[in-house]
Motif scaffolding. Sequence first.
Motif, mmCIF file in Angstrom:
data_model
loop_
_atom_site.group_PDB
_atom_site.id
_atom_site.type_symbol
_atom_site.label_atom_id
_atom_site.label_comp_id
_atom_site.label_asym_id
_atom_site.label_seq_id
_atom_site.Cartn_x
_atom_site.Cartn_y
_atom_site.Cartn_z
ATOM 1 N N ASP A 194 13.867 44.504 9.385
ATOM 2 C CA ASP A 194 13.614 42.889 9.683
ATOM 3 C C ASP A 194 12.701 42.022 9.034
ATOM 4 O O ASP A 194 11.688 42.640 8.837
ATOM 5 C CB ASP A 194 13.284 43.046 11.362
ATOM 6 N N VAL A 195 13.118 40.869 8.830
ATOM 7 C CA VAL A 195 12.257 39.986 7.885
ATOM 8 C C VAL A 195 11.003 39.597 8.638
ATOM 9 O O VAL A 195 10.112 39.198 7.745
ATOM 10 C CB VAL A 195 12.958 38.629 7.482
ATOM 11 N N LYS A 196 10.797 39.947 9.801
ATOM 12 C CA LYS A 196 9.596 39.612 10.400
ATOM 13 C C LYS A 196 8.691 40.723 10.666
ATOM 14 O O LYS A 196 7.621 40.623 11.209
ATOM 15 C CB LYS A 196 9.834 38.802 11.845
ATOM 16 N N GLY A 197 9.213 41.913 9.979
ATOM 17 C CA GLY A 197 8.419 43.160 10.231
ATOM 18 C C GLY A 197 7.102 43.039 9.062
ATOM 19 O O GLY A 197 6.758 42.325 8.351
ATOM 20 N N ASP A 198 6.502 44.322 9.064
ATOM 21 C CA ASP A 198 5.346 44.542 8.305
ATOM 22 C C ASP A 198 6.036 44.969 6.962
ATOM 23 O O ASP A 198 7.117 45.410 6.787
ATOM 24 C CB ASP A 198 4.429 45.532 8.679
ATOM 25 N N ASP A 199 5.108 44.637 5.770
ATOM 26 C CA ASP A 199 5.349 45.055 4.359
ATOM 27 C C ASP A 199 5.910 46.563 4.195
ATOM 28 O O ASP A 199 4.890 47.443 4.852
ATOM 29 C CB ASP A 199 4.220 44.803 3.601
ATOM 30 N N LEU A 200 6.981 46.761 3.855
ATOM 31 C CA LEU A 200 7.322 48.332 3.567
ATOM 32 C C LEU A 200 6.235 49.063 2.843
ATOM 33 O O LEU A 200 6.144 50.339 3.081
ATOM 34 C CB LEU A 200 8.763 48.480 3.296
ATOM 35 N N LEU A 201 5.844 48.361 1.783
ATOM 36 C CA LEU A 201 5.137 49.177 0.849
ATOM 37 C C LEU A 201 3.554 49.583 1.450
ATOM 38 O O LEU A 201 3.236 50.543 1.205
ATOM 39 C CB LEU A 201 4.534 48.097 -0.472
ATOM 40 N N ALA A 202 3.242 48.841 2.483
ATOM 41 C CA ALA A 202 2.089 49.181 3.233
ATOM 42 C C ALA A 202 2.433 50.714 3.881
ATOM 43 O O ALA A 202 1.705 51.388 4.089
ATOM 44 C CB ALA A 202 1.474 48.026 4.095
ATOM 45 N N ALA A 203 3.595 50.446 4.690
ATOM 46 C CA ALA A 203 4.075 51.513 5.399
ATOM 47 C C ALA A 203 4.147 52.940 4.711
ATOM 48 O O ALA A 203 4.049 53.959 4.959
ATOM 49 C CB ALA A 203 5.397 51.226 6.310
ATOM 50 N N ARG A 204 4.576 52.703 3.408
ATOM 51 C CA ARG A 204 4.702 53.895 2.362
ATOM 52 C C ARG A 204 3.485 54.428 2.060
ATOM 53 O O ARG A 204 3.454 55.445 2.321
ATOM 54 C CB ARG A 204 5.524 53.110 1.115
ATOM 55 N N ALA A 205 2.388 53.645 1.702
ATOM 56 C CA ALA A 205 1.226 53.764 1.551
ATOM 57 C C ALA A 205 0.376 54.837 2.777
ATOM 58 O O ALA A 205 -0.367 55.794 2.507
ATOM 59 C CB ALA A 205 0.279 52.838 1.123
ATOM 60 N N GLU A 206 0.771 54.446 3.920
ATOM 61 C CA GLU A 206 0.389 55.160 5.234
ATOM 62 C C GLU A 206 1.041 56.399 5.502
ATOM 63 O O GLU A 206 0.511 57.237 6.162
ATOM 64 C CB GLU A 206 0.540 54.216 6.392
ATOM 65 N N GLY A 207 2.051 56.556 4.764
ATOM 66 C CA GLY A 207 3.008 57.803 4.957
ATOM 67 C C GLY A 207 3.800 57.806 6.363
ATOM 68 O O GLY A 207 4.341 58.795 6.462
ATOM 69 N N VAL A 208 4.073 56.573 6.941
ATOM 70 C CA VAL A 208 4.830 56.616 8.105
ATOM 71 C C VAL A 208 5.898 57.004 7.650
ATOM 72 O O VAL A 208 6.883 57.503 8.614
ATOM 73 C CB VAL A 208 4.681 54.877 8.332
ATOM 74 N N LEU A 209 6.826 56.709 6.628
ATOM 75 C CA LEU A 209 8.181 57.058 6.473
ATOM 76 C C LEU A 209 8.575 58.585 6.169
ATOM 77 O O LEU A 209 9.773 58.963 6.004
ATOM 78 C CB LEU A 209 8.839 56.092 5.251
ATOM 79 N N ALA A 210 7.443 59.247 6.153
ATOM 80 C CA ALA A 210 7.768 60.702 5.958
ATOM 81 C C ALA A 210 8.085 61.555 7.454
ATOM 82 O O ALA A 210 8.559 62.505 7.382
ATOM 83 C CB ALA A 210 6.460 61.626 5.437
ATOM 84 N N ARG A 211 7.690 60.750 8.195
ATOM 85 C CA ARG A 211 8.211 61.307 9.789
ATOM 86 C C ARG A 211 9.667 61.028 10.217
ATOM 87 O O ARG A 211 10.384 60.354 9.474
ATOM 88 C CB ARG A 211 7.554 60.311 10.836
ATOM 89 N N PRO A 212 10.086 62.064 10.987
ATOM 90 C CA PRO A 212 11.566 61.764 11.288
ATOM 91 C C PRO A 212 11.830 60.416 11.640
ATOM 92 O O PRO A 212 11.192 59.852 12.657
ATOM 93 C CB PRO A 212 11.922 62.857 12.239
#
Length: 266
Positions: A194-212
Motif C-alpha cells: 500500500d502506498v501509505k505503508g512503511d518503506d519496503l527497504l527499511a523492512a528489508r533491513a529489519e529482516g521482516v520479509l524472511a518470515r513466512p
Amino acid sequence: MLENPRSPRVRAVAKLTKRSARTETGLFLLEGPQAVREALAYRPGAIVELFATPTAWDKHADLRAAALAADVRFEYVTEFVLAAMADTVTPQGVIAVARQTPTSVREIFAANPRLVAICEEIRDPGNLGTIIRAADATGADAVVLTGQTVDLYNPKVVRSTTGSLFHLPVSVGGDLADVIERAHAAGLQVVAADVKGDDLLAARAEGVLARPTAWLFGNEARGLEDDALSLADRALRLPIFGRAESLNLATAASVCLYESAFAQRA
C-alpha cells in the motif's frame, strides 16, 4: 474434421468466453499451444476436449505426443471454426476445453505455505494473470482470490498466466477476513502492499520479509480499503526513485513477491 462454425458443438465452446457459461458448465477455454502444453504436462486430467487446425497440429509434435499419452480427445477443425471458438482475434491454431479445478483455501493453508499472494478486488484480467505468473516464478506456494476479483477463468486471465495457472494452487471466492485468519493460524504474517505503508527497504533491513508471508494486493484504482488494511499485520510501499507517479499493480506485486523470495532464500 469440424467444418461448420455455426454447429452446436462449436457454439458451446465459443460460449465459454462468457462467465455465465463457465459458471454453468464448470469449464473454461484454453487458447494457444503454450497454455495447452502446460495443461497437458501438469493437469492432463483437466482437459475435456482438444481442437487444432491440421497445420498447427503438424507444427506442434510435442502436443500430439502429450495428448496421446494422456488419452485426451482430439479433433481437427478448420481455421474458420477455430476463429469462431476463440476469444482472441488471431488464434494460434490450438484450443482446449478444460475443467475448472480451483483449490480450497483450507487446503492451501493446511499445506504450511511460506509465500502466498492474496488478491483482493483486482479487476483487470491482465493484472491478475501476471500476478499468478509472478507468484509461480518466485516460487510462491499459492494465490488466493478474494472479494470481487475478476474470474480466474476469464480467457484474458488464463492467457496472461502463460501456463502458470497449472503450476500452483489457486483458490477463488474467499472472504478476506477468513483468508487472513487462516493465514495467521498457519503462521504467516500478512503484509499489505500500500502506498501509505512503511518503506519496503527499511523492512528489508529489519529482516521482516524472511518470515513466512502472505502479501495482500488490492484494487488497481482504489488500492485496499481501510477495513482490509486493518486486517494486515503491516503495510509496505515500494519506493519510487524516478518521476513515475506510481507503478502498475502487477509490476509492484512482482517486486514484492521477489523481495520475499530473495529474503527467504538468503
